[in-house]
Every structure is written in C-alpha cells, then in structure tokens.
Design a protein around this motif. Structure first.
Motif, PDB file in Angstrom:
ATOM      1  N   GLN A  11       0.696  -1.387  -0.086  1.00 23.78           N
ATOM      2  CA  GLN A  11       0.056   0.037   0.186  1.00 23.78           C
ATOM      3  C   GLN A  11       0.766   1.142   0.131  1.00 23.78           C
ATOM      4  N   THR A  12       2.139   1.262   0.756  1.00 24.97           N
ATOM      5  CA  THR A  12       2.891   2.545   0.825  1.00 24.97           C
ATOM      6  C   THR A  12       3.424   2.798  -0.625  1.00 24.97           C
ATOM      7  N   LEU A 231     -11.943 -11.513 -12.035  1.00 19.42           N
ATOM      8  CA  LEU A 231     -11.994 -10.121 -11.622  1.00 19.42           C
ATOM      9  C   LEU A 231     -13.298  -9.314 -11.503  1.00 19.42           C
ATOM     10  N   LEU A 232     -14.163  -9.813 -12.067  1.00 20.40           N
ATOM     11  CA  LEU A 232     -15.524  -9.378 -11.925  1.00 20.40           C
ATOM     12  C   LEU A 232     -16.216  -9.923 -10.636  1.00 20.40           C
ATOM     13  N   ASP A 233     -15.853 -10.961 -10.388  1.00 22.98           N
ATOM     14  CA  ASP A 233     -16.125 -11.696  -8.889  1.00 22.98           C
ATOM     15  C   ASP A 233     -15.464 -11.113  -7.910  1.00 22.98           C
ATOM     16  N   ALA A 234     -14.253 -10.916  -8.088  1.00 21.25           N
ATOM     17  CA  ALA A 234     -13.291 -10.232  -6.957  1.00 21.25           C
ATOM     18  C   ALA A 234     -13.737  -8.741  -6.679  1.00 21.25           C
ATOM     19  N   ILE A 235     -14.331  -8.172  -7.617  1.00 19.67           N
ATOM     20  CA  ILE A 235     -14.764  -6.770  -7.305  1.00 19.67           C
ATOM     21  C   ILE A 235     -16.128  -6.801  -6.674  1.00 19.67           C
ATOM     22  N   VAL A 236     -16.897  -7.743  -7.048  1.00 19.46           N
ATOM     23  CA  VAL A 236     -18.254  -7.739  -6.298  1.00 19.46           C
ATOM     24  C   VAL A 236     -18.106  -8.290  -4.846  1.00 19.46           C
ATOM     25  N   THR A 237     -17.336  -9.019  -4.659  1.00 19.89           N
ATOM     26  CA  THR A 237     -17.036  -9.685  -3.198  1.00 19.89           C
ATOM     27  C   THR A 237     -15.707  -9.038  -2.600  1.00 19.89           C
ATOM     28  N   ARG A 238     -15.235  -7.997  -2.929  1.00 17.92           N
ATOM     29  CA  ARG A 238     -14.089  -7.278  -2.370  1.00 17.92           C
ATOM     30  C   ARG A 238     -13.006  -8.285  -2.109  1.00 17.92           C
ATOM     31  N   ASP A 239     -12.825  -9.235  -3.259  1.00 16.72           N
ATOM     32  CA  ASP A 239     -11.761 -10.168  -3.177  1.00 16.72           C
ATOM     33  C   ASP A 239     -11.724 -10.913  -1.877  1.00 16.72           C
ATOM     34  N   GLY A 240     -12.643 -11.197  -1.425  1.00 15.65           N
ATOM     35  CA  GLY A 240     -12.771 -11.850  -0.171  1.00 15.65           C
ATOM     36  C   GLY A 240     -11.913 -13.170  -0.005  1.00 15.65           C
ATOM     37  N   LYS A 241     -11.821 -13.804  -0.920  1.00 18.15           N
ATOM     38  CA  LYS A 241     -10.877 -15.121  -0.996  1.00 18.15           C
ATOM     39  C   LYS A 241      -9.170 -14.748  -1.313  1.00 18.15           C
ATOM     40  N   GLY A 242      -9.206 -13.593  -1.676  1.00 20.82           N
ATOM     41  CA  GLY A 242      -7.735 -13.179  -2.087  1.00 20.82           C
ATOM     42  C   GLY A 242      -7.354 -13.844  -3.389  1.00 20.82           C
ATOM     43  N   ARG A 243      -8.351 -13.891  -4.379  1.00 21.85           N
ATOM     44  CA  ARG A 243      -7.893 -14.722  -5.574  1.00 21.85           C
ATOM     45  C   ARG A 243      -7.157 -13.748  -6.612  1.00 21.85           C
ATOM     46  N   MET A 244      -7.443 -12.642  -6.530  1.00 17.99           N
ATOM     47  CA  MET A 244      -6.889 -11.527  -7.496  1.00 17.99           C
ATOM     48  C   MET A 244      -5.656 -11.092  -6.665  1.00 17.99           C
ATOM     49  N   SER A 245      -5.531 -10.847  -5.462  1.00 23.54           N
ATOM     50  CA  SER A 245      -4.352 -10.522  -4.992  1.00 23.54           C
ATOM     51  C   SER A 245      -3.198 -11.552  -5.044  1.00 23.54           C
ATOM     52  N   HIS A 272      -8.986  -0.949  -9.010  1.00 25.04           N
ATOM     53  CA  HIS A 272     -10.313  -0.747  -8.259  1.00 25.04           C
ATOM     54  C   HIS A 272     -10.380  -1.580  -6.788  1.00 25.04           C
ATOM     55  N   LEU A 273      -9.587  -2.606  -6.922  1.00 28.94           N
ATOM     56  CA  LEU A 273      -9.677  -3.424  -5.606  1.00 28.94           C
ATOM     57  C   LEU A 273      -8.816  -2.871  -4.632  1.00 28.94           C
ATOM     58  N   TYR A 274      -7.713  -2.220  -5.037  1.00 26.84           N
ATOM     59  CA  TYR A 274      -6.919  -1.595  -4.210  1.00 26.84           C
ATOM     60  C   TYR A 274      -7.581  -0.200  -3.699  1.00 26.84           C
ATOM     61  N   GLU A 275      -8.334   0.478  -4.547  1.00 31.96           N
ATOM     62  CA  GLU A 275      -9.159   1.695  -4.155  1.00 31.96           C
ATOM     63  C   GLU A 275     -10.313   1.420  -3.423  1.00 31.96           C
ATOM     64  N   MET A 276     -10.672   0.227  -3.457  1.00 29.64           N
ATOM     65  CA  MET A 276     -12.115  -0.024  -2.618  1.00 29.64           C
ATOM     66  C   MET A 276     -11.671  -0.283  -1.043  1.00 29.64           C
ATOM     67  N   SER A 277     -10.560  -0.661  -0.721  1.00 35.60           N
ATOM     68  CA  SER A 277     -10.260  -1.270   0.532  1.00 35.60           C
ATOM     69  C   SER A 277      -8.738  -1.046   0.799  1.00 35.60           C
ATOM     70  N   ALA A 278      -8.183  -0.325   2.045  1.00 36.85           N
ATOM     71  CA  ALA A 278      -6.823   0.222   2.210  1.00 36.85           C
ATOM     72  C   ALA A 278      -6.283  -1.329   2.647  1.00 36.85           C
ATOM     73  N   ASP A 279      -7.107  -2.153   3.055  1.00 40.32           N
ATOM     74  CA  ASP A 279      -6.560  -3.582   3.217  1.00 40.32           C
ATOM     75  C   ASP A 279      -6.115  -4.458   2.336  1.00 40.32           C
ATOM     76  N   TRP A 280      -6.676  -4.338   0.903  1.00 40.84           N
ATOM     77  CA  TRP A 280      -6.341  -5.081  -0.142  1.00 40.84           C
ATOM     78  C   TRP A 280      -4.649  -5.248  -0.555  1.00 40.84           C
ATOM     79  N   GLY A 281      -4.110  -6.132  -0.643  1.00 42.28           N
ATOM     80  CA  GLY A 281      -2.765  -5.896  -1.178  1.00 42.28           C
ATOM     81  C   GLY A 281      -2.060  -7.287  -1.250  1.00 42.28           C
ATOM     82  N   PRO A 282      -1.365  -7.619  -2.464  1.00 45.80           N
ATOM     83  CA  PRO A 282      -0.659  -8.741  -2.548  1.00 45.80           C
ATOM     84  C   PRO A 282       0.494  -8.696  -1.848  1.00 45.80           C
TER      85      PRO A 282
END
Length: 303
Positions: A11-12, A231-245, A272-282
């Motif tokens: 994130q930084t 990616l469509l599913d990840a956006i809708v679920t906020r990548d809850g399972k971390g598949r796209m990260s 968009h995944l990164y911008e949706m949540s400060a916690d999203w990150g690979p």
C-alpha cells in the motif's frame, strides 16, 4: 527535520507511486511558480527522488510548495500536484514539517473536483496518511472519492471482455477439467457469460474450477477472458478470498505485457480493488527489501 517513515508495504509503495505520477503531471505549472534555481531541485525531487525531500530540498522549496498547494485558484493542476508531492514526502518520512491537516480541512472539495486519476491519488494519499498516523483527519476519504473509475462502468467493460471469449476458446478452457465434467463446465460457462458473469452467483464447482485454473496459466489462450471473469467476481466480493491479490503477485508482469483490449480493463479492475479497501494488497509476508525490489504497483490504465 526528518520524521519516521511509514513501514514499507504494498500500500505504501502504491500510494507513493500514484502521488509521484500526480506530482509529475503538474511539474510545469509548479515550476512556473518558482524561482529559476528551484526548478532543477523540483525536477530532481519528483523524478529522481520519488517526491522525498532532503533537509536541503525542504529549505529550498518546501515553503513555496506549501504556497502552491494553498492556492487552487492560481492553477488547479499545479495546486493538486504540489499537494501530491507534499503528501508523498510526508508518508515517506521526508523533511517536510507540515502534516497537511489544514490543507485537507480547507481544500478537500477542491481535491474532489480534480481529474479522476489525480483525485484518486490524492484521496488515497490522505487515506493512507491517516491510516498510518502521518496525519489525523476528522473525516477520512471513502467511497467514490477514492476510485479512479465508476464501478458500474468498470463492471460493464469487464463483462464485454469476458463475453468476447470465442466459442472455440471456451471449449479449450473447459479442457482444463477432467474429461467427464467438461460438458457440464461448458454449459455452466455459457450460462455465466450469458447471465451476470459473476461466478459466485452460480455457486459451486462449475464453471469456477476451469476459470480459476486457466486464469493461473498466462500461456493459455483463454487467460485474459478467465482473468476478466475472476476479476468481476473479485470486485463484487471485494476479493474476499484473495484470488486476485494472489494473481497480481504472481502474474502482474504478464498483465502489463498484454497486447489485447483486455489489458486496460484488467489493470483498471485490479486498481479498483486497491482503491476499494486499504487492506487489499498482494505480497503479504514479503520482506521490505524484497518488496522494494520486486513488487509491482498497479499503473493507471484506461479500461
């Protein structure tokens, strides 16, 4: 005077890279507001030092940057870019002494009116500065303020990419499954693509198994299409399972080298995944030196 920098994380790195891009956009306008001797310092700070001010740099240009960042009516581009530079310096623990709280209180409506990539960079910069206690905000940026692209527009573009998978490529994708389930996967894939394109709405194994497998194989002809579906599913679920990260961590260079129309949509979707949540990150668990050397930040892209 230097302050403690924010610990290195994806994130930084992402926030600083975006702020540097925003600062570069307004370099000419900022330079026009400064003395000739300051222009080379400004250029070096933005393009060579990633917006990190040394003590000498701060002595030379910090006060002038604060002035440019306080006068939106004297040039919006320069105003936004000066803000981006000062934020990047603050987050990195540079020599700038001002925490920019007053700027946020006075000008957040002006930030909202900026071009979408610059607005998103600045708003995410303030969010991350607040999250990491580099500035204390009473109203933290959220929602649309943080997003480069409207989610509905982005989903629509990704669906166009996914539904563009030719019939023969759909057959090829389903060959990733065991022989006795390929026909079931093929029907499920068609149903998904003719419907919402959201995997989690169809549940279970079909067609998720083949979509996930193919989206891990950059050499597969269906790779971009299956990545768009996932990616469509990840956006809708906020990548809850971390598949796209996980996939960004593994395949970011391949996404960026794509030559098809899918590239812009996929990169914009990951952003968009990164911008949706400060916690999203690979890159979870990576050591700081490895992060700095190997991590790939998400560029701005037109979907």
């Amino acid at each position: 005077m230097r302050h403690a920098s924010v610990p290195i994380s994806f994130q930084t790195l992402q926030v600083v890279a975006d702020l540097q891009s925003a600062a570069a956009i307004g370099f000419t306008g900022m330079a026009e507001r400064m003395k000739p001797a300051q222009k080379q310092i400004l250029r070096r700070v933005i393009f060579d030092q990633k917006c990190l001010l040394s003590s000498a740099d701060a002595d030379a240009i910090h006060a002038d940057l604060l002035l440019v960042a306080a006068l939106p009516d004297k040039g919006r581009e320069a105003f936004l870019s000066a803000t981006a530079l000062l934020l990047a310096d603050r987050i990195q623990g540079g020599a700038g002494a001002d925490d920019l709280f007053w700027n946020w209180e006075a000008f957040r409506e002006h930030y909202r009116d900026g071009p979408s990539p610059v607005r998103a960079a600045v708003m995410n910069g303030f969010r991350w500065a607040h999250t990491t206690r580099r500035v204390n905000l009473d109203k933290v940026p959220q929602g649309r303020d943080l997003q480069t692209y409207d989610q509905d527009d982005l989903l629509r573009v990704l669906k166009v990419v996914a539904r563009g998978m030719p019939e023969e490529i759909r057959d090829l994708a389903c060959q990733a499954a065991p022989r006795d389930t390929r026909l079931v996967h093929r029907r499920a894939l068609d149903n998904c693509l003719s419907g919402s394109c959201i995997l989690s709405e169809y549940g279970g194994w079909f067609p998720s198994e083949v979509v996930e497998l193919v989206s891990l194989d950059p050499e597969h002809a269906a790779f971009p299409y299956c990545t768009a579906i996932l990616l469509l599913d990840a956006i809708v679920t906020r990548d809850g399972k971390g598949r796209m990260s996980f996939r960004w961590e593994e395949h970011a260079p391949r996404y960026l080298r794509m030559t098809s129309k899918a590239r812009g949509a996929i990169v914009a979707g990951v952003r968009h995944l990164y911008e949706m949540s400060a916690d999203w990150g690979p890159y979870a668990g990576w050591a700081p030196d490895r992060l700095v050397e190997k991590a790939v930040v998400v560029p701005f892209a037109k979907p």
